[in-house]
Design a protein around this motif. Structure first.
Motif, PDB file in Angstrom:
ATOM      1  N   ARG A  15      21.296  43.263 -79.005  1.00  0.00           N
ATOM      2  CA  ARG A  15      21.340  42.998 -80.451  1.00  0.00           C
ATOM      3  C   ARG A  15      21.435  41.505 -80.668  1.00  0.00           C
ATOM      4  NH1 ARG A  15      22.370  46.250 -84.686  1.00  0.00           N
ATOM      5  NH2 ARG A  15      22.949  47.993 -83.363  1.00  0.00           N
ATOM      6  N   TYR A  85      17.903  51.976 -74.448  1.00  0.00           N
ATOM      7  CA  TYR A  85      19.099  51.738 -75.286  1.00  0.00           C
ATOM      8  C   TYR A  85      19.847  53.042 -75.569  1.00  0.00           C
ATOM      9  CZ  TYR A  85      21.742  50.596 -79.569  1.00  0.00           C
ATOM     10  OH  TYR A  85      22.729  50.456 -80.521  1.00  0.00           O
ATOM     11  N   ASN A  90      23.489  53.599 -73.967  1.00  0.00           N
ATOM     12  CA  ASN A  90      24.517  54.216 -74.810  1.00  0.00           C
ATOM     13  C   ASN A  90      24.890  55.641 -74.404  1.00  0.00           C
ATOM     14  OD1 ASN A  90      24.792  51.906 -76.269  1.00  0.00           O
ATOM     15  ND2 ASN A  90      23.433  52.539 -77.937  1.00  0.00           N
ATOM     16  N   TRP A  94      27.522  53.518 -71.270  1.00  0.00           N
ATOM     17  CA  TRP A  94      28.680  53.494 -72.181  1.00  0.00           C
ATOM     18  C   TRP A  94      29.641  54.642 -71.856  1.00  0.00           C
ATOM     19  CZ3 TRP A  94      30.154  50.056 -75.969  1.00  0.00           C
ATOM     20  CH2 TRP A  94      31.149  50.485 -76.857  1.00  0.00           C
ATOM     21  N   ASP A 145      26.424  42.183 -71.369  1.00  0.00           N
ATOM     22  CA  ASP A 145      26.702  43.605 -71.484  1.00  0.00           C
ATOM     23  C   ASP A 145      25.883  44.552 -70.601  1.00  0.00           C
ATOM     24  OD1 ASP A 145      28.831  44.804 -72.674  1.00  0.00           O
ATOM     25  OD2 ASP A 145      28.104  44.609 -74.713  1.00  0.00           O
ATOM     26  N   TYR A 146      26.274  45.831 -70.738  1.00  0.00           N
ATOM     27  CA  TYR A 146      25.738  46.911 -69.911  1.00  0.00           C
ATOM     28  C   TYR A 146      24.263  47.198 -70.193  1.00  0.00           C
ATOM     29  CZ  TYR A 146      26.624  49.292 -74.299  1.00  0.00           C
ATOM     30  OH  TYR A 146      26.613  49.625 -75.626  1.00  0.00           O
ATOM     31  N   HIS A 147      23.783  46.774 -71.347  1.00  0.00           N
ATOM     32  CA  HIS A 147      22.352  46.983 -71.622  1.00  0.00           C
ATOM     33  C   HIS A 147      21.499  46.219 -70.601  1.00  0.00           C
ATOM     34  CE1 HIS A 147      24.563  46.732 -75.533  1.00  0.00           C
ATOM     35  NE2 HIS A 147      23.935  47.878 -75.761  1.00  0.00           N
ATOM     36  N   HIS A 169      31.278  43.287 -72.301  1.00  0.00           N
ATOM     37  CA  HIS A 169      32.121  43.426 -73.505  1.00  0.00           C
ATOM     38  C   HIS A 169      32.822  44.788 -73.531  1.00  0.00           C
ATOM     39  CE1 HIS A 169      30.469  39.827 -75.638  1.00  0.00           C
ATOM     40  NE2 HIS A 169      29.505  40.049 -74.770  1.00  0.00           N
ATOM     41  N   ARG A 272      33.924  51.320 -85.991  1.00  0.00           N
ATOM     42  CA  ARG A 272      32.644  52.013 -85.994  1.00  0.00           C
ATOM     43  C   ARG A 272      32.967  53.479 -85.719  1.00  0.00           C
ATOM     44  NH1 ARG A 272      29.602  51.443 -81.847  1.00  0.00           N
ATOM     45  NH2 ARG A 272      30.998  50.294 -80.477  1.00  0.00           N
ATOM     46  N   ARG A 310      25.236  54.148 -84.041  1.00  0.00           N
ATOM     47  CA  ARG A 310      24.429  54.902 -83.061  1.00  0.00           C
ATOM     48  C   ARG A 310      24.033  56.288 -83.567  1.00  0.00           C
ATOM     49  NH1 ARG A 310      27.881  52.563 -77.856  1.00  0.00           N
ATOM     50  NH2 ARG A 310      27.661  50.432 -78.557  1.00  0.00           N
TER      51      ARG A 310
HETATM   52  O1  F6P Z   1      30.968  45.832 -77.546  1.00  0.00           O
HETATM   53  C1  F6P Z   1      29.949  46.561 -76.993  1.00  0.00           C
HETATM   54  C2  F6P Z   1      28.772  46.676 -77.937  1.00  0.00           C
HETATM   55  O2  F6P Z   1      27.734  47.371 -77.359  1.00  0.00           O
HETATM   56  C3  F6P Z   1      28.220  45.360 -78.386  1.00  0.00           C
HETATM   57  O3  F6P Z   1      27.341  44.806 -77.467  1.00  0.00           O
HETATM   58  C4  F6P Z   1      27.580  45.781 -79.669  1.00  0.00           C
HETATM   59  O4  F6P Z   1      27.344  44.740 -80.522  1.00  0.00           O
HETATM   60  C5  F6P Z   1      28.583  46.772 -80.235  1.00  0.00           C
HETATM   61  O5  F6P Z   1      29.141  47.397 -79.109  1.00  0.00           O
HETATM   62  C6  F6P Z   1      27.943  47.723 -81.235  1.00  0.00           C
HETATM   63  O6  F6P Z   1      27.049  48.570 -80.599  1.00  0.00           O
HETATM   64  P1  F6P Z   1      25.516  48.699 -81.006  1.00  0.00           P
HETATM   65  O7  F6P Z   1      24.874  47.369 -80.770  1.00  0.00           O
HETATM   66  O8  F6P Z   1      25.009  49.781 -80.122  1.00  0.00           O
HETATM   67  O9  F6P Z   1      25.526  49.067 -82.451  1.00  0.00           O
END
Ligand code: F6P
Length: 460
Positions: A15, A85, A90, A94, A145-147, A169, A272, A310
């Motif tokens: 992102r 993704y 995710n 994740w 990050d994990y992505h 993160h 979230r 998500r």
């Molecule tokens: O903190 C982990 C994280 O994946 C961030 O990289 C991201 O901005 C946040 O959670 C929100 O997730 P997403 O980008 O999937 O909406």
């Protein structure tokens, strides 16, 4: 030919700092995001942020050549991106790092998983190639990050001259849980991150878990250095922003919703709608408080903000519905004509979040597992009258804030209800003292310092 450019800093993340939306008349509008990286990178002059185009608006912006200075969006094939993704980052990585699987029936690593994994590899390769093409000789590249766990290794092969850092993160899974992953995939992920000169984490606990996986699975961390940088809240920004007119307006509206002319206490949560945030158990704990301690009825309101996240994943949509229906149930069971026990908002509104932070008597931060959790750090900074923090011991923030929080096991609903009672009952002098110490600990490493420390350590 690559020119010498050691002062250049590149950041890579799924992102990016900006997103575009496409309106019906075909025009594009852009929206800038916030967060630690945006504010950290603002301290650097010579920079490029490489990110993925996430939606139709972003893709259209790339096609029309619309961009912001210092940002390059990659228009990766939409299906490849969705598989990488949603399908891997995710739904698998994740889940592993947050230990979210119901292991008797999931995960299932089958042919469909392998197909998605190939997309995850392609998506990581697209980033590595873009970074290799953009970076000057000797530049620093900070991969997030994990992505993008495979990017450091792929990029090192293409450009051995670069200084490469990787930052997680999220939490890192303990080795026994990490081993749910197919062996070759687990090894590939670890070797991907070990392609970096330095792999960094939000807390010592997550760094140790990563080292534990590397030691047990690969025999060590090779030449990669390990770092810990606990991102803090941005006090200057928050204190200023929390007193702007739109926040004042929302504060007045929230006070109205809470009712009873300011006599009622508030328990605030802002998340979230994320499986790991444990919102449902938080609501169960609040219901237990009202069931078991009738003295709080009519005297407290749970202000819960659960913002969409998500929603492409069915399990997140189901979770969102569960949060809504439990809030409705509590209101139906306990509400009275002048009292709504749970005020739930599901539409993202940053100004309203700050208003809730100001209003909070108690902040409830009870994740199952969380890399850091910045809400725990932001509420004490912004709170108008001091706020007691009920904090999960599984949040990264626990390492820094645990001493002045009321700490809970996030699975224990009864203990969480007791903690809410203790927090609501806390005497105001003690609450003020704790809030002051929490705010000091929460702001110890502001975003710019957090970012520059990583950069210096990487170059050092
Ligand atoms: O903190 C982990 C994280 O994946 C961030 O990289 C991201 O901005 C946040 O959670 C929100 O997730 P997403 O980008 O999937 O909406």
């Amino acid at each position: 030919m690559v020119s010498e450019h050691a002062a250049q800093v590149l950041v890579a993340s799924n992102r990016g700092p900006v997103s575009y939306s496409l309106s019906e008349d075909g025009s594009l509008s852009s929206k800038r995001g916030g967060g630690g990286l945006v504010s950290g990178l603002s301290a650097v002059d010579d920079k490029l942020w490489v990110c993925a185009a996430l939606g139709d608006g972003d893709r259209e912006a790339v096609r029309r050549g619309v961009s912001e200075p210092g940002v390059r969006m990659l228009d990766i094939d939409a299906d490849v991106h969705a598989d990488a993704y949603n399908g891997i980052a995710n739904s698998v990585l994740w889940f592993v790092h947050h230990m979210l699987y119901q292991t008797p029936v999931e995960p299932v690593f089958d042919a469909e998983f392998r197909r998605r994994w190939a997309s995850y590899e392609a998506y990581n390769r697209a980033f590595a190639e873009a970074l290799a093409g953009e970076a000057g000789r000797g530049a620093a590249v900070l991969v997030q990050d994990y992505h993008l766990a495979l990017v450091p290794g792929l990029l090192r092969e293409l450009r051995p001259d670069l200084r490469i850092g990787h930052f997680s993160h999220t939490p890192w899974a303990p080795v026994d849980y990490f081993r749910l992953l197919p062996d070759d995939i687990g090894e590939q992920l670890l070797r991907g991150i070990l392609g970096a000169d330095r792999a960094a984490f939000l807390t010592r606990r997550w760094a140790d878990a990563f080292v534990g996986c590397c030691t047990e699975i690969l025999g060590g961390t090779d030449r990669t250095r390990i770092g810990v940088h606990g991102l803090g809240a941005d006090a200057d920004f928050l204190r200023r922003r929390a007193h702007e007119a739109d926040v004042d307006e929302r504060l007045a509206a929230l006070r109205e919703q809470v009712g009873s002319d300011g006599d009622r206490r508030t328990i605030v949560r802002v998340d979230r709608t994320e499986l790991s945030k444990n919102i449902v158990r938080g609501l169960h704990a609040y219901r237990a408080l009202l069931d078991e301690r009738p003295e709080w009825r009519e005297r407290v309101v749970h202000v819960a903000f659960a913002y969409p996240s998500r929603q492409d994943l069915a399990v997140y949509r189901e979770y969102t519905a569960a949060v809504q229906s439990l809030a409705d149930e509590i209101n139906a069971a306990h509400g009275t004509p002048g009292w709504t026990p749970v005020v739930l908002h599901v539409k993202d509104d940053f100004a309203r979040s700050l208003a809730a932070y100001r209003l909070a008597d108690v902040a409830l931060v009870n994740p199952i597992r969380d890399g850091m959790n910045l809400v725990a750090k932001e509420v004490p900074v912004v709170s108008d009258h001091g706020c007691a923090l009920v904090l999960s011991r599984e949040a990264g923030a626990y390492e820094e804030l645990g001493a002045d929080a009321i700490v809970v096991n996030p699975y224990d609903v009864t203990a969480t209800a007791d903690a809410l009672h203790e927090a609501l009952s806390m005497e105001s002098g003690e609450r003020a003292g704790r809030t002051e110490r929490l705010a000091a600990a929460a702001t110890a490493l502001p975003p710019q310092r957090w970012f520059l420390d990583q950069l210096e350590a990487l170059r050092g």
